[in-house]
Write a protein that holds these residues in place. Structure first.
Motif, PDB file in Angstrom:
ATOM      1  N   ASN A  35       0.823  -1.205   0.000  1.00  0.00           N
ATOM      2  CA  ASN A  35       0.000   0.000   0.000  1.00  0.00           C
ATOM      3  C   ASN A  35       0.858   1.256   0.000  1.00  0.00           C
ATOM      4  OD1 ASN A  35      -2.719   1.121   0.081  1.00  0.00           O
ATOM      5  ND2 ASN A  35      -2.173   1.871   2.118  1.00  0.00           N
TER       6      ASN A  35
ATOM      7  N   LYS B 173       1.714   1.686  -3.593  1.00  0.00           N
ATOM      8  CA  LYS B 173       0.528   2.082  -4.359  1.00  0.00           C
ATOM      9  C   LYS B 173       0.184   3.547  -4.153  1.00  0.00           C
ATOM     10  CE  LYS B 173      -4.372   1.011  -5.019  1.00  0.00           C
ATOM     11  NZ  LYS B 173      -5.504   0.113  -4.663  1.00  0.00           N
ATOM     12  N   THR B 174       0.299   4.023  -2.935  1.00  0.00           N
ATOM     13  CA  THR B 174      -0.101   5.395  -2.615  1.00  0.00           C
ATOM     14  C   THR B 174       1.028   6.403  -2.759  1.00  0.00           C
ATOM     15  OG1 THR B 174       0.344   4.965  -0.271  1.00  0.00           O
ATOM     16  CG2 THR B 174      -1.910   4.623  -1.038  1.00  0.00           C
TER      17      THR B 174
ATOM     18  N   VAL C 289       3.793   6.639  -0.889  1.00  0.00           N
ATOM     19  CA  VAL C 289       4.537   6.962   0.331  1.00  0.00           C
ATOM     20  C   VAL C 289       6.018   6.678   0.098  1.00  0.00           C
ATOM     21  CG1 VAL C 289       4.902   6.315   2.755  1.00  0.00           C
ATOM     22  CG2 VAL C 289       2.571   6.580   1.857  1.00  0.00           C
TER      23      VAL C 289
ATOM     24  N   VAL D 120      -3.734  -5.328  -1.250  1.00  0.00           N
ATOM     25  CA  VAL D 120      -3.824  -4.239  -2.218  1.00  0.00           C
ATOM     26  C   VAL D 120      -4.283  -4.773  -3.567  1.00  0.00           C
ATOM     27  CG1 VAL D 120      -2.486  -2.530  -3.514  1.00  0.00           C
ATOM     28  CG2 VAL D 120      -2.066  -2.863  -1.075  1.00  0.00           C
TER      29      VAL D 120
ATOM     30  N   ASN E 205      -1.816   0.591  -9.429  1.00  0.00           N
ATOM     31  CA  ASN E 205      -1.079   1.862  -9.528  1.00  0.00           C
ATOM     32  C   ASN E 205       0.422   1.621  -9.382  1.00  0.00           C
ATOM     33  OD1 ASN E 205      -1.191   4.708  -9.955  1.00  0.00           O
ATOM     34  ND2 ASN E 205      -0.837   5.059  -7.774  1.00  0.00           N
TER      35      ASN E 205
ATOM     36  N   ASN F 261       5.917   2.608  -7.615  1.00  0.00           N
ATOM     37  CA  ASN F 261       4.737   3.453  -7.753  1.00  0.00           C
ATOM     38  C   ASN F 261       4.635   3.919  -9.207  1.00  0.00           C
ATOM     39  OD1 ASN F 261       3.937   6.667  -7.662  1.00  0.00           O
ATOM     40  ND2 ASN F 261       2.580   5.423  -6.400  1.00  0.00           N
TER      41      ASN F 261
END
Length: 324
Positions: free
Chosen positions: A78, A81-82, A84, A98, A133, A235
């Motif tokens: 995650n 994906k986001t 970070v 995810v 993503n 990412n």
């Protein structure tokens, strides 16, 4: 992801002062590992990162943040994906929360180089881009079959009455073998074995010494099944922000990393011998039973994949299997 973990990650990134790069020509990518820093996967990755940074000055650099102490293993997917973090060393089993399709990668039965040639990598990235993503960059581990490790001897492929630690990789297979399954992070397995919470665990042929699990292990069930998938993921927006020269440099180094995968065959042989020396006994079945055991693993694996995502499973199965 809990507020506490998010706050911790934000503080780590802020304290490290991560920036897009020291100049318009150079960018720095933040990389985290879902695996412990003292393990063989990260040890080999660190050597690659050193080479990557030495040769990539003025173009692209990697800043290694750390392992699970920085971001817990099951939250790394995650974090990628986001955005970070930009990149991660991870395994599909750790980010099925995810993207469930990440678990399908264990079912590959052809070399990584062939997966690039036959379109498997392109098919993976179509799914990873659209659903996660993410960009699937490279698979840096192969020829590392999973095994069942136990403290109690069995004489047939039946785990009835045994509590076995699992990840999503072999949950369905172990349950098909009648095991009671327990999910824990890798860092909790030793204590679970010590306290009798579990009677065994699933793990690849290599790595149990890194975690000291050999101290609590008496038997390894042969043959192995599936192939441990440890890969670099990124990412997607961060990947797309790279300039063409940066992307070309990244790809060059990724292929060089995969080009060293012959190491893992030798490592598997060495680890097998090391386990024997440590007193871990191999439980072997006759030829027919061994074949049925492995066939069952893949039948159960693909059945689970087809139930989860029928179209993607069908596409992957054709590309992940040896040509006839």
């Amino acid at each position: 992801m809990s507020p506490r973990v998010l706050k911790k990650m934000a503080a780590l990134l802020l304290a490290a002062g991560f920036a897009a790069g020291v100049s318009a020509q150079e960018a720095t990518l933040r990389l985290v590992s879902a695996f412990a820093e003292n393990g063989i996967y990260v040890q080999r990755l660190q050597t690659w990162i050193q080479k990557f940074n030495a040769e990539g000055k003025g173009v692209l650099q990697i800043n290694f943040i750390g392992g699970p102490k920085a971001i817990p293993s099951f939250e790394v997917g995650n974090a990628v994906k986001t955005g970070v973090v930009d990149m991660a060393l991870n395994t599909g089993a750790f980010y099925t929360n995810v993207m469930p399709e990440a678990d399908f990668l264990k079912l590959t039965r052809i070399p990584v180089a062939e997966q690039r040639r036959n379109g498997a990598f392109d098919a993976i990235n179509k799914v990873w881009n659209d659903k996660g993503n993410m960009q699937y960059l490279a698979r840096m581990v192969e020829n590392q079959p999973f095994h069942i490790y136990l403290n109690k001897k069995i004489d047939k492929p039946d785990l009835a009455g045994l509590k076995v630690r699992i990840t999503p990789v072999y949950r369905d297979f172990f349950q098909a073998l009648n095991a009671s399954v327990v999910t824990t992070a890798p860092g909790e397995v030793y204590t679970a074995l010590e306290r009798g919470v579990v009677d065994g665990y699933g793990w690849p042929i290599g790595g149990i010494f890194d975690l000291n699990w050999h101290e609590r292990t008496k038997f390894r069930v042969d043959p192995g099944f599936y192939d441990a998938e440890v890969s670099l993921i990124m990412n997607l927006p961060a990947y797309r922000r790279l300039s063409e020269p940066q992307r070309a440099y990244l790809q060059k180094q990724l292929l060089a990393l995969e080009g060293e995968n012959g190491f893992w065959t030798r490592y598997a042989q060495e680890e097998t011998a090391r386990q024997e020396k440590a007193g871990i006994q191999a439980v072997k079945f006759d030829a027919a039973t061994s074949k049925a055991f492995v066939d069952r693993a893949y039948q159960v694996g693909w059945a689970g994949a087809e139930k989860q995502s029928p179209e993607i499973a069908a596409r992957f199965k054709a590309l992940f299997s040896p040509s006839r």
